[in-house]
Design an enzyme around this catalytic site. Structure first.
Site: not given
Ligand code: PPS
Ligand code: ADP
Length: 208
Positions: A37, A39-40, A43, A45, A110-111, A160
């Site tokens: 999914g 970012s944010g 995942k 959590t 994110i994949s 990107g």
């Molecule tokens: N350009 C760009 N796009 C997306 N995300 C970015 C990027 N640069 C840095 N980040 C940070 O890297 C985390 C994602 O790493 P992943 O290894 O899950 O990415 S991927 O599966 O290879 O696409 C991602 O973490 P999550 O927010 O937990 O998803 C970001 O914090």
């Molecule tokens: N089910 C949920 N309900 C409320 N807030 C959430 C929930 N899941 C995640 N969050 C909040 O959203 C933000 C991003 O969550 P996170 O798990 O770091 O996402 P990801 O790993 O996909 O980047 C964090 O601040 C987290 O506390």
């Protein structure tokens, strides 16, 4: 110069203790729960809540989180398509080892590209790869912006960024989809409960 595909003249070594023996010891079946999914989207959590819930039930799991792995195993990789593909491939291979060890391996990355996720699915036998799609709207993820990265991406300071100027391809045949209900995101414990119910129903939490 790439040294990939250079492993020639190597042989598979078998060992007397196999996956079935380890599964008996743990009273569970090894598998990979692959959480994908934006970012944010929640995942990490979900991964943590799921690992906690399994732990409380006496089940052994291990979380492979994209962000964390990029501090070590994958610190040489960036975010262009081929780096993301290599990132997913490596994590898929590691997850496969954990599943073979008998653990419930929870990979949260994110994949974003379907073919990379499908390659991981192909690496494991199908029922042992459980794809969980965090189907949260970009607006919600962006409003959370826990790390301030969306703001930087919108300002053009990160290029990107997935969902902004790099694609996210949603799964077409995932096992589990987590969505908002009436515009509200389920609580972490509820999301974890959903996955645990699936694992229970499919027999991963016991060995008959
Ligand atoms: N350009 C760009 N796009 C997306 N995300 C970015 C990027 N640069 C840095 N980040 C940070 O890297 C985390 C994602 O790493 P992943 O290894 O899950 O990415 S991927 O599966 O290879 O696409 C991602 O973490 P999550 O927010 O937990 O998803 C970001 O914090
Ligand atoms: N089910 C949920 N309900 C409320 N807030 C959430 C929930 N899941 C995640 N969050 C909040 O959203 C933000 C991003 O969550 P996170 O798990 O770091 O996402 P990801 O790993 O996909 O980047 C964090 O601040 C987290 O506390």
């Amino acid at each position: 110069m790439s040294t990939l595909n250079n492993s020639t003249n190597v042989f598979w070594q078998e060992c007397q203790v196999g996956k079935v023996d380890r599964q008996k010891l743990l009273n569970q079946k090894g598998c990979v729960v692959w959480i994908t999914g934006l970012s944010g989207s929640g995942k990490s959590t979900l991964a943590c809540a799921l690992s906690r819930e399994l732990h409380s039930r006496g089940k052994l799991s291990y979380v492979l989180d994209g962000d964390n792995l990029r501090h070590g195993l994958n610190k040489d990789l960036g975010f262009k398509a081929e780096d993301r593909a290599e990132n997913i491939r490596r994590v898929g291979e590691v997850a496969k080892l954990f599943a073979d060890a008998g653990l419930i391996c929870i990979a949260s990355l994110i994949s974003p590209y379907r073919k990379d996720r499908d390659a991981c699915r192909a690496m494991l036998s199908d029922p042992n790869f459980i794809e969980v799609f965090m189907n949260m709207p970009l607006e919600l993820c962006e409003s959370r912006d826990a790390k301030g990265l969306y703001k930087l991406a919108r300002a053009g300071k990160i290029k990107g960024f997935t969902g902004i100027d790099d694609p996210y391809e949603p799964p077409e045949n995932c096992e589990i989809e987590i969505e908002q209900e009436n515009g509200v995101c389920p609580m972490p414990a509820a999301m974890a409960g959903h996955v645990v119910s699936y694992l229970e129903e499919k027999g991963f939490l016991r060995v008959q």
